[in-house]
Design a protein around this motif. Structure first.
Motif, PDB file in Angstrom:
ATOM      1  N   ASN A 131       0.766  -1.234  -0.174  1.00 45.81           N
ATOM      2  CA  ASN A 131      -0.080   0.015   0.107  1.00 45.81           C
ATOM      3  C   ASN A 131       0.652   1.337   0.054  1.00 45.81           C
ATOM      4  N   SER A 132       2.051   1.185   0.667  1.00 52.88           N
ATOM      5  CA  SER A 132       2.964   2.414   0.494  1.00 52.88           C
ATOM      6  C   SER A 132       3.621   2.624  -0.689  1.00 52.88           C
ATOM      7  N   ILE A 133       3.916   1.475  -1.261  1.00 49.11           N
ATOM      8  CA  ILE A 133       4.368   1.501  -2.541  1.00 49.11           C
ATOM      9  C   ILE A 133       3.484   2.119  -3.797  1.00 49.11           C
ATOM     10  N   ILE A 134       2.083   1.493  -3.554  1.00 47.87           N
ATOM     11  CA  ILE A 134       1.059   2.067  -4.498  1.00 47.87           C
ATOM     12  C   ILE A 134       0.786   3.524  -4.222  1.00 47.87           C
ATOM     13  N   GLN A 135       0.940   3.979  -2.942  1.00 43.42           N
ATOM     14  CA  GLN A 135       0.605   5.262  -2.701  1.00 43.42           C
ATOM     15  C   GLN A 135       1.766   6.188  -3.263  1.00 43.42           C
ATOM     16  N   ALA A 136       2.902   5.907  -2.925  1.00 46.14           N
ATOM     17  CA  ALA A 136       3.986   6.624  -3.460  1.00 46.14           C
ATOM     18  C   ALA A 136       4.190   6.588  -4.927  1.00 46.14           C
ATOM     19  N   ALA A 137       3.923   5.706  -5.723  1.00 45.87           N
ATOM     20  CA  ALA A 137       3.554   5.725  -7.130  1.00 45.87           C
ATOM     21  C   ALA A 137       2.591   6.725  -7.844  1.00 45.87           C
ATOM     22  N   GLU A 138       1.514   6.631  -6.827  1.00 44.76           N
ATOM     23  CA  GLU A 138       0.359   7.431  -7.315  1.00 44.76           C
ATOM     24  C   GLU A 138       0.827   8.943  -7.138  1.00 44.76           C
ATOM     25  N   GLU A 139       1.691   9.112  -6.146  1.00 46.83           N
ATOM     26  CA  GLU A 139       2.038  10.560  -5.910  1.00 46.83           C
ATOM     27  C   GLU A 139       3.072  11.097  -7.064  1.00 46.83           C
ATOM     28  N   ILE A 140       3.858  10.023  -7.519  1.00 43.47           N
ATOM     29  CA  ILE A 140       4.842  10.053  -8.393  1.00 43.47           C
ATOM     30  C   ILE A 140       4.164  10.484  -9.826  1.00 43.47           C
ATOM     31  N   ASP A 141       3.172   9.551 -10.020  1.00 39.15           N
ATOM     32  CA  ASP A 141       2.595   9.839 -11.360  1.00 39.15           C
ATOM     33  C   ASP A 141       1.720  11.099 -11.296  1.00 39.15           C
ATOM     34  N   ASP A 142       1.225  11.530 -10.538  1.00 34.55           N
ATOM     35  CA  ASP A 142       0.566  12.795 -10.206  1.00 34.55           C
ATOM     36  C   ASP A 142       1.568  14.081 -10.579  1.00 34.55           C
ATOM     37  N   ILE A 143       2.595  13.876  -9.842  1.00 30.77           N
ATOM     38  CA  ILE A 143       3.694  14.817 -10.070  1.00 30.77           C
ATOM     39  C   ILE A 143       4.106  14.857 -11.798  1.00 30.77           C
ATOM     40  N   VAL A 144       4.290  13.854 -12.283  1.00 30.49           N
ATOM     41  CA  VAL A 144       4.705  13.916 -13.670  1.00 30.49           C
ATOM     42  C   VAL A 144       3.651  14.258 -14.573  1.00 30.49           C
ATOM     43  N   ASN A 145       2.572  14.158 -14.421  1.00 27.33           N
ATOM     44  CA  ASN A 145       1.612  14.533 -15.072  1.00 27.33           C
ATOM     45  C   ASN A 145       1.132  16.092 -15.138  1.00 27.33           C
ATOM     46  N   GLU A 146       1.548  16.646 -13.907  1.00 26.48           N
ATOM     47  CA  GLU A 146       1.683  17.927 -13.639  1.00 26.48           C
ATOM     48  C   GLU A 146       2.782  18.730 -14.328  1.00 26.48           C
ATOM     49  N   VAL A 147       3.914  18.122 -14.432  1.00 26.68           N
ATOM     50  CA  VAL A 147       5.390  18.774 -14.782  1.00 26.68           C
ATOM     51  C   VAL A 147       4.943  18.601 -16.438  1.00 26.68           C
ATOM     52  N   ARG A 148       4.500  17.464 -17.009  1.00 25.55           N
ATOM     53  CA  ARG A 148       4.004  17.384 -18.453  1.00 25.55           C
ATOM     54  C   ARG A 148       3.181  18.346 -19.026  1.00 25.55           C
ATOM     55  N   SER A 149       2.193  18.756 -18.101  1.00 21.61           N
ATOM     56  CA  SER A 149       1.194  19.704 -18.703  1.00 21.61           C
ATOM     57  C   SER A 149       1.834  21.096 -18.831  1.00 21.61           C
ATOM     58  N   GLN A 150       3.153  21.224 -18.148  1.00 22.25           N
ATOM     59  CA  GLN A 150       3.785  22.556 -18.252  1.00 22.25           C
ATOM     60  C   GLN A 150       4.624  22.682 -19.249  1.00 22.25           C
ATOM     61  N   LEU A 151       5.114  21.479 -19.944  1.00 15.80           N
ATOM     62  CA  LEU A 151       6.100  21.394 -20.842  1.00 15.80           C
ATOM     63  C   LEU A 151       5.733  21.241 -22.483  1.00 15.80           C
ATOM     64  N   PRO A 152       6.364  21.860 -23.288  1.00 17.29           N
ATOM     65  CA  PRO A 152       5.916  21.731 -24.491  1.00 17.29           C
ATOM     66  C   PRO A 152       6.045  20.351 -25.153  1.00 17.29           C
ATOM     67  N   GLU A 153       5.797  20.005 -26.459  1.00 12.91           N
ATOM     68  CA  GLU A 153       6.187  18.673 -26.859  1.00 12.91           C
ATOM     69  C   GLU A 153       7.661  18.847 -27.158  1.00 12.91           C
ATOM     70  N   GLY A 154       8.415  17.618 -26.913  1.00 15.79           N
ATOM     71  CA  GLY A 154       9.643  17.606 -27.069  1.00 15.79           C
ATOM     72  C   GLY A 154      10.448  16.392 -26.244  1.00 15.79           C
ATOM     73  N   TYR A 155      11.702  16.477 -26.119  1.00 17.93           N
ATOM     74  CA  TYR A 155      12.552  15.410 -25.356  1.00 17.93           C
ATOM     75  C   TYR A 155      12.011  15.332 -24.175  1.00 17.93           C
ATOM     76  N   GLN A 156      11.736  16.539 -23.193  1.00 16.44           N
ATOM     77  CA  GLN A 156      11.601  16.347 -21.790  1.00 16.44           C
ATOM     78  C   GLN A 156      10.091  15.949 -21.509  1.00 16.44           C
ATOM     79  N   ASN A 157       9.199  16.211 -22.539  1.00 20.87           N
ATOM     80  CA  ASN A 157       7.648  15.726 -22.320  1.00 20.87           C
ATOM     81  C   ASN A 157       7.885  14.163 -22.676  1.00 20.87           C
TER      82      ASN A 157
END
Length: 249
Positions: A131-157
């Motif tokens: 449960n701790s691993i799943i919770q941490a993975a969900e938080e990572i996934d949320d952070i990644v989606n937030e950062v991707r929404s701020q970046l243009p299409e390219g290598y970083q995205n």
């Protein structure tokens, strides 16, 4: 009459009836014969009754043959049976010793209960960790989606998108907890079944017999007189990290 006595009227009438009906014998003639000592004379050796003892002698001979067979052939078989019975008795004693090692009436440790508790603790710990691993993975996934929404299409995205896929694999790998939990539950059930069978077998014999047997060795390790129980159970006394750090100060 031979003795010159006058016959009685009853005797005269008897003689008349005997003459009229030859071959008949009445009660008076029997009484007269009874009074005649010659009629009661013992039988001669030629007149003695001979018994047939052939069947009795045959039965005695048959019994003697059985006795000879018992003393010769059957005696060897009886010795073999004694050896087998002694072997069975030895195996029963060894079985009792093994059963006492599993569940000794005077032992402080219950092997089956200890194993069941440890396996149950494994299931609980893996569930908590999963449960701790799943919770941490969900938080990572949320952070990644937030950062991707701020970046243009390219290598970083694109690399952040790869990170989303890695997070998804983490979610899939966490399914191991369900599978291991089910398998461990089956093992616990098997231990419970074995425990019931051992208790049923021990109930056949007197419990006092197992109390006289040697105690099994402790399953816990010792370090300079300190017994090592392993992970502390829920509700047990634990040592805080501050106490551990104080040992190195």
């Amino acid at each position: 009459m031979a003795n010159g006595q006058r016959p009685f009227m009853a005797e005269i009438q008897r003689q008349r009836r005997a003459q009229e009906q030859p071959g008949t014998v009445d009660s008076l003639s029997l009484s007269s014969a009874a009074l005649n000592p010659a009629a009661l004379a013992p039988l001669t050796p030629a007149q003695e009754i001979r018994l047939d003892t052939s069947e009795v002698m045959e039965a005695i001979q048959h019994l003697g043959q059985k006795l000879d067979r018992f003393l010769n052939t059957d005696h060897t078989q009886i010795e073999a049976i004694h050896v087998e019975i002694a072997d069975i008795a030895g195996r029963i004693k060894a079985t009792k010793l093994e059963m006492a090692a599993l569940r000794h009436p005077l032992a402080k440790d219950d092997t089956f209960m200890e194993a069941s508790q440890q396996l149950t603790a494994v299931v609980a710990s893996t569930e908590t960790a999963t449960n701790s691993i799943i919770q941490a993975a969900e938080e990572i996934d949320d952070i990644v989606n937030e950062v991707r929404s701020q970046l243009p299409e390219g290598y970083q995205n694109s690399r952040l998108k790869d990170l989303n896929e890695v997070t998804l694999r983490i979610f899939e790998a966490c399914n191991f907890q369900d599978l291991t939990g089910q398998r461990i539950t089956k093992v616990v059930q098997a231990l419970s079944f074995i425990e019931e069978r051992v208790e049923a077998m021990m109930s056949v014999w007197n419990t006092k017999e197992f109390e006289t047997m040697p105690l099994p060795p402790s399953i816990h390790k010792h370090d300079e007189g300190l017994e090592l129980h392993g992970p502390v159970k829920d509700g047990g006394v634990t040592i805080s990290q501050a106490d551990i750090d104080a040992l190195f100060d």
